[in-house]
Design an enzyme around this catalytic site. Structure first.
Site, PDB file in Angstrom:
ATOM      1  N   LYS A   1       0.865  -1.199   0.000  1.00 52.20           N
ATOM      2  CA  LYS A   1       0.000   0.000   0.000  1.00 52.20           C
ATOM      3  C   LYS A   1       0.886   1.229   0.000  1.00 52.20           C
ATOM      4  O   LYS A   1       2.031   1.165   0.469  1.00 52.20           O
ATOM      5  CB  LYS A   1      -0.877   0.030   1.258  1.00 52.20           C
ATOM      6  CG  LYS A   1      -2.069   0.965   1.147  1.00 52.20           C
ATOM      7  CD  LYS A   1      -3.241   0.260   0.484  1.00 52.20           C
ATOM      8  CE  LYS A   1      -4.372   1.192   0.163  1.00 52.20           C
ATOM      9  NZ  LYS A   1      -5.564   0.464  -0.290  1.00 52.20           N
TER      10      LYS A   1
ATOM     11  N   ASP B   1      -6.774   4.564  -4.620  1.00 55.61           N
ATOM     12  CA  ASP B   1      -7.507   4.441  -3.352  1.00 55.61           C
ATOM     13  C   ASP B   1      -8.098   5.839  -3.126  1.00 55.61           C
ATOM     14  O   ASP B   1      -8.294   6.593  -4.106  1.00 55.61           O
ATOM     15  CB  ASP B   1      -6.563   4.011  -2.214  1.00 55.61           C
ATOM     16  CG  ASP B   1      -7.306   3.535  -0.959  1.00 55.61           C
ATOM     17  OD1 ASP B   1      -7.709   2.374  -0.890  1.00 55.61           O
ATOM     18  OD2 ASP B   1      -7.493   4.356  -0.018  1.00 55.61           O
TER      19      ASP B   1
HETATM   20  P1  NDP Z   1     -12.682   8.187  -3.240  1.00 60.15           P
HETATM   21  O1  NDP Z   1     -11.630   9.172  -2.981  1.00 60.15           O
HETATM   22  O2  NDP Z   1     -13.134   7.957  -4.630  1.00 60.15           O
HETATM   23  O3  NDP Z   1     -13.972   8.495  -2.373  1.00 60.15           O
HETATM   24  C1  NDP Z   1     -13.918   8.583  -0.984  1.00 60.15           C
HETATM   25  C2  NDP Z   1     -15.257   9.074  -0.469  1.00 60.15           C
HETATM   26  O4  NDP Z   1     -15.275   8.978   0.945  1.00 60.15           O
HETATM   27  C3  NDP Z   1     -15.514  10.542  -0.802  1.00 60.15           C
HETATM   28  O5  NDP Z   1     -16.885  10.737  -0.929  1.00 60.15           O
HETATM   29  C4  NDP Z   1     -14.947  11.252   0.418  1.00 60.15           C
HETATM   30  O6  NDP Z   1     -15.538  12.525   0.639  1.00 60.15           O
HETATM   31  C5  NDP Z   1     -15.311  10.283   1.526  1.00 60.15           C
HETATM   32  N1  NDP Z   1     -14.301  10.348   2.587  1.00 60.15           N
HETATM   33  C6  NDP Z   1     -12.981  10.071   2.480  1.00 60.15           C
HETATM   34  N2  NDP Z   1     -12.356  10.263   3.634  1.00 60.15           N
HETATM   35  C7  NDP Z   1     -13.301  10.675   4.503  1.00 60.15           C
HETATM   36  C8  NDP Z   1     -13.275  11.026   5.859  1.00 60.15           C
HETATM   37  N3  NDP Z   1     -12.137  11.003   6.572  1.00 60.15           N
HETATM   38  N4  NDP Z   1     -14.457  11.384   6.440  1.00 60.15           N
HETATM   39  C9  NDP Z   1     -15.591  11.410   5.712  1.00 60.15           C
HETATM   40  N5  NDP Z   1     -15.673  11.090   4.408  1.00 60.15           N
HETATM   41  C10 NDP Z   1     -14.544  10.715   3.820  1.00 60.15           C
HETATM   42  O7  NDP Z   1     -12.136   6.812  -2.602  1.00 60.15           O
HETATM   43  P2  NDP Z   1     -12.627   5.325  -2.878  1.00 60.15           P
HETATM   44  O8  NDP Z   1     -14.078   5.287  -3.166  1.00 60.15           O
HETATM   45  O9  NDP Z   1     -11.690   4.729  -3.839  1.00 60.15           O
HETATM   46  O10 NDP Z   1     -12.330   4.638  -1.477  1.00 60.15           O
HETATM   47  C11 NDP Z   1     -13.311   4.566  -0.435  1.00 60.15           C
HETATM   48  C12 NDP Z   1     -12.943   3.458   0.526  1.00 60.15           C
HETATM   49  O11 NDP Z   1     -12.895   2.204  -0.182  1.00 60.15           O
HETATM   50  C13 NDP Z   1     -11.568   3.582   1.194  1.00 60.15           C
HETATM   51  O12 NDP Z   1     -11.636   3.021   2.487  1.00 60.15           O
HETATM   52  C14 NDP Z   1     -10.669   2.702   0.325  1.00 60.15           C
HETATM   53  O13 NDP Z   1      -9.553   2.252   1.033  1.00 60.15           O
HETATM   54  C15 NDP Z   1     -11.637   1.568   0.011  1.00 60.15           C
HETATM   55  N6  NDP Z   1     -11.341   0.764  -1.161  1.00 60.15           N
HETATM   56  C16 NDP Z   1     -11.112   1.335  -2.378  1.00 60.15           C
HETATM   57  C17 NDP Z   1     -10.874   0.531  -3.470  1.00 60.15           C
HETATM   58  C18 NDP Z   1     -10.684   1.093  -4.824  1.00 60.15           C
HETATM   59  O14 NDP Z   1     -10.499   0.314  -5.759  1.00 60.15           O
HETATM   60  N7  NDP Z   1     -10.722   2.398  -5.036  1.00 60.15           N
HETATM   61  C19 NDP Z   1     -10.781  -0.939  -3.348  1.00 60.15           C
HETATM   62  C20 NDP Z   1     -11.116  -1.438  -2.036  1.00 60.15           C
HETATM   63  C21 NDP Z   1     -11.363  -0.597  -0.993  1.00 60.15           C
HETATM   64  P3  NDP Z   1     -14.893  13.844  -0.013  1.00 60.15           P
HETATM   65  O15 NDP Z   1     -15.117  13.712  -1.481  1.00 60.15           O
HETATM   66  O16 NDP Z   1     -15.626  14.972   0.610  1.00 60.15           O
HETATM   67  O17 NDP Z   1     -13.443  13.801   0.369  1.00 60.15           O
HETATM   68  O1  2IT Z   2      -7.970  -1.346  -0.899  1.00 64.55           O
HETATM   69  C1  2IT Z   2      -7.862  -1.828  -2.038  1.00 64.55           C
HETATM   70  O2  2IT Z   2      -8.008  -3.045  -2.242  1.00 64.55           O
HETATM   71  C2  2IT Z   2      -7.551  -0.936  -3.155  1.00 64.55           C
HETATM   72  N1  2IT Z   2      -7.456   0.277  -2.946  1.00 64.55           N
HETATM   73  C3  2IT Z   2      -7.336  -1.488  -4.532  1.00 64.55           C
HETATM   74  C4  2IT Z   2      -5.926  -1.987  -4.678  1.00 64.55           C
HETATM   75  C5  2IT Z   2      -5.509  -2.393  -6.067  1.00 64.55           C
HETATM   76  O3  2IT Z   2      -4.323  -2.711  -6.198  1.00 64.55           O
HETATM   77  O4  2IT Z   2      -6.319  -2.424  -6.995  1.00 64.55           O
END
Ligand code: NDP
Ligand code: 2IT
Length: 460
Positions: A140, A180
């Site tokens: 990560k 992420d």
């Molecule tokens: P994005 O940046 O696309 O979206 C994050 C969302 O969560 C936004 O709406 C953001 O609001 C909100 N957010 C982030 N941090 C906070 C906080 N501290 N308090 C309140 N709201 C918050 O990220 P992802 O959708 O990619 O990721 C979301 C979650 O999913 C994370 O935990 C990530 O680790 C997990 N994840 C992501 C994967 C991926 O492929 N992208 C895969 C597996 C897990 P704002 O826009 O206002 O900042």
């Molecule tokens: O938390 C997760 O699994 C991710 N942000 C995706 C990682 C990846 O390598 O696609």
């Protein structure tokens, strides 16, 4: 050999003492890293029955080794903003475990990023990646950089500077970052451009989540959200529950949340609330996803602006209060530690039937215990959100074969992977005495795959 009750109790006690001892070392060696302690403690405690049954993992020091990253890289990321001022951020990459494949995991750009957060995410990733059945180790990365309010040029300069150091540590067979929080296709594109320039070679397999025009996989943008819904659907199916006609609440409005909402709606659910860091919106008629996509994909829009087009909806400026909205299915998809014991109690009181985690470690241990005690169907993050990294591995496979699979083929593979993860978690939970507990089952199934590889590869 038949185990008597006394020998079974003795081996459980030995396993528990071992786990407690290693956890104490983790705490002492990583002072103040609360998220990392939380993630290790949670997984360690699930593994007690495994060590009781198979002392070989204790003998080979698997827990001691798996909880110490193979490598943690921190570096300065200097860049110049649009006003000509020099800015400095701190970059990270944790290369946690490479026993079943090259390090693989996302990149988070958010002001809260520190060593504890990167290490908790990297540690979780080891087990998640093993669960996918794909040959990928755990890693990560990220930086304490806030993309909010930055121009495209500032984002580009930041990503180029981040990659200028990272290029020394990654490669298609070494470590493969992806997105992420705060990192999507735009940032991956800038990082790929800089990697290519510095390496002097076209190696698309070094990053995943790329634009489809230069080696990205179809379905990767949707994969985490869609995979979450496929996983939840499998859990629910066994109890005769469906998305059709259910009320759903989704926290977040980013990559994971948007595609989770899309697939849940496709399956007939009504999504009544979603959020971002500024607050949450409630739309009793059901959220209009096109509006959310427009707000979030085209710049820095906040969910409050949803009301401009849908004045009947309501905005609340505290995002944590989204869980007060009654629902059948709760999908945390924003960030870690969104759901504590009080929030879990509220959800349960309001009749939630299913909680499936899209974000990493959104529920703390007390909340998970409450869900289990109340027989709420609980889909743990490392199983339920593994679709994203699983399709990343499919992107790497396509890159190395120099070909592109159609949407339907990747989506079908994603379906199969999510079903497999579900079955593996169910079976491991059953085998080790926690029937129906997917959280314990996922931890055990992921651990055994990595632990067995580590034993065979010797003490490295
Ligand atoms: P994005 O940046 O696309 O979206 C994050 C969302 O969560 C936004 O709406 C953001 O609001 C909100 N957010 C982030 N941090 C906070 C906080 N501290 N308090 C309140 N709201 C918050 O990220 P992802 O959708 O990619 O990721 C979301 C979650 O999913 C994370 O935990 C990530 O680790 C997990 N994840 C992501 C994967 C991926 O492929 N992208 C895969 C597996 C897990 P704002 O826009 O206002 O900042
Ligand atoms: O938390 C997760 O699994 C991710 N942000 C995706 C990682 C990846 O390598 O696609």
């Amino acid at each position: 050999m038949i185990m008597t009750q006394t020998t079974k109790d003795d081996s459980l006690q030995r396993a528990k003492d071992y786990v407690d001892g290693v956890f104490k070392t983790v705490q002492e060696r990583n002072p103040g890293e609360v998220e990392f302690h939380q993630a290790t403690k949670h997984i360690f405690s699930s593994l007690v029955p495994v060590f009781a049954k198979h002392p070989k993992y204790m003998k080979n020091g698997i827990l001691e080794r798996i909880s110490e990253p193979e490598r943690l890289i921190t570096f300065r990321v200097p860049w110049v903003d649009d006003n000509g001022n020099v800015q400095v951020n701190r970059g990270f990459r944790v290369q946690f475990n490479s026993s079943i494949g090259p390090y693989k995991g996302g990149t988070r750009f958010h002001p809260s990023v520190n060593a504890s957060i990167i290490k908790f995410l990297g540690f979780e990733q080891i087990f998640k990646n093993a669960l996918t059945g794909q040959p990928i180790g755990g890693g990560k990365g990220g930086a304490d950089f806030s993309p909010k309010g930055k121009s495209d040029n500032e984002i580009m300069r930041f990503c180029q500077s981040y990659m200028t150091e990272l290029v020394n540590h990654i490669g298609p067979n070494v470590d493969i970052p992806a997105g992420d929080i705060g990192v999507g296709a735009r940032e991956i594109g800038f990082m790929f451009g800089q990697y290519k320039r510095l390496r002097g070679a076209y190696e698309p397999g070094v990053l995943t989540g790329k634009d489809v025009r230069f080696g990205g996989s179809l379905v990767r943008p949707e994969a985490t959200g869609y995979g979450l819904i496929y996983f939840a659907n499998h859990m629910m199916h066994d109890l005769g529950l469906t998305f059709e006609g259910s009320n759903v609440v989704v926290s977040g409005a980013g990559n994971v949340a948007i595609y989770a909402m899309e697939k849940a709606m496709e399956l007939g659910a009504k999504v009544v609330a979603c959020s971002d860091s500024s607050g949450y919106i409630y739309d009793e008629q059901g959220i209009n996803l096109e509006t959310i996509k427009r707000l979030k994909f085209s710049g820095n829009g906040q969910v409050a602006s949803y009301l401009d087009e849908h004045p009947h909806a309501v905005f609340h400026d505290n995002c944590a209060e989204i869980w007060n909205v009654p629902c059948d299915i709760a999908l945390p998809c924003a960030t870690q530690n969104e759901i504590d014991a009080d929030i879990a109690k509220t959800l349960i009181k309001n009749g939630v039937k299913v909680v499936a985690e899209g974000s990493n470690m959104p529920s703390n241990q007390e909340a998970i215990d409450l869900f289990n005690e109340s027989h709420i169907l609980f889909g743990p993050a490392k199983a339920a959100n593994a679709g994203g990294v699983a399709v990343s591995a499919l992107e790497m496979a396509q890159n190395s074969m120099k070909l592109t699979w159609p949407f339907e083929k990747v989506d079908k593979k994603l379906h199969e992977i999510m079903l497999n993860i579900y079955h593996n978690a169910v079976n491991a939970a059953e085998e080790y005495g926690y029937p129906g507990n997917l959280d314990v089952g996922a931890n055990i199934a992921g651990f055994i795959k990595v632990g067995d590889a580590m034993i065979r590869e010797g003490v490295v």
